[in-house]
Design a protein around this motif. Structure first.
Motif: not given
Length: 240
Positions: A110-112, A122-134, A136-140
């Motif tokens: 749920a936290i992920s 968020s408007d503070l994160v680039t598209m490339k960073e969003k995909i990378l973070l998503i 990671v969290f999707q894997s979690i």
């Protein structure tokens, strides 16, 4: 407290336990079978990002259903403990604790989910960073549920053991629940050992059958009187 009053209170506790168990099943089915695939696409964080932005309300419903699983799992564990603690204290503690571990595992998921929704919008994160973070969290999320299979199986062992030992529910219910617990453990180990076993998903089928049987029994029948109580009642009836 008379034995009849105690039995009525136990039946009430059993039905409340069954209610929370049913809520856990409903939120789980809705979350995974209805909403999860609408948002989270395995191996495709880009499409997941698009879904999180364009279907934000659906993503939040999926998150709220995860909250529902966490809450109902925790309450199911607590009420199972209350139901069995007087006669099977050690087993009831084990059942309650391992059930709470399940809730904590799902909370990680749920936290992920909450994190990916925030990142995607968020408007503070680039598209490339969003995909990378998503990614990671999707894997979690996936691994929280996957590795969580260890405790999803473990909490079924004390549950099935109490059913068999007490004989206050059908003995075969307890046996199937334990078989389901074994299936969860084996399935999780096989998956994370990297073994390609096409029937792996079927190993948890006994757990599904046993858990729905348990829900139905708790809601419709509650719990049988103890063997001592039944024998005493038969003696009293014979005397009359």
């Amino acid at each position: 407290m008379t034995e009849n009053t105690e039995q009525k209170n136990l039946i009430k506790t059993a039905r409340i336990t069954g209610f929370w168990y049913l809520m856990m099943a409903i939120t789980g089915i809705l979350g995974f079978m209805v909403y999860h695939s609408q948002i989270f696409v395995s191996g495709n964080p880009g499409q997941t990002l698009t879904n999180l932005v364009e279907l934000e309300s659906t993503a939040r419903i999926r998150l709220l259903l995860e909250f529902g699983i966490v809450i109902s799992q925790a309450l199911t564990a607590v009420w199972f403990y209350k139901l069995f603690k007087d006669h099977y204290q050690w087993e009831a503690w084990t059942l309650g604790i391992w059930g709470m571990v399940n809730a904590l595992v799902i909370m990680i998921s749920a936290i992920s989910m909450a994190s990916v929704i925030g990142i995607a919008n968020s408007d503070l994160v680039t598209m490339k960073e969003k995909i990378l973070l998503i990614q990671v969290f999707q894997s979690i999320i996936s691994n929280a549920w996957g590795i969580g299979g260890l405790f999803f199986g473990l909490w079924l062992f004390p549950m099935g053991y109490i059913v068999i030992k007490s004989k206050r529910m059908p003995v075969w219910l307890g046996r199937i629940i334990i078989l389901g617990g074994i299936g969860y453990l084996i399935s999780t180990v096989i998956h994370y050992a990297g073994i390609d076993f096409s029937f792996n998903t079927y190993l948890t089928l006994p757990a599904t059958i046993g858990e729905f049987w348990m829900i139905g029994y708790l809601l419709f029948f509650g719990i049988r009187p103890s063997i001592e109580h039944s024998e005493k009642k038969m003696v009293q009836t014979a005397e009359y």
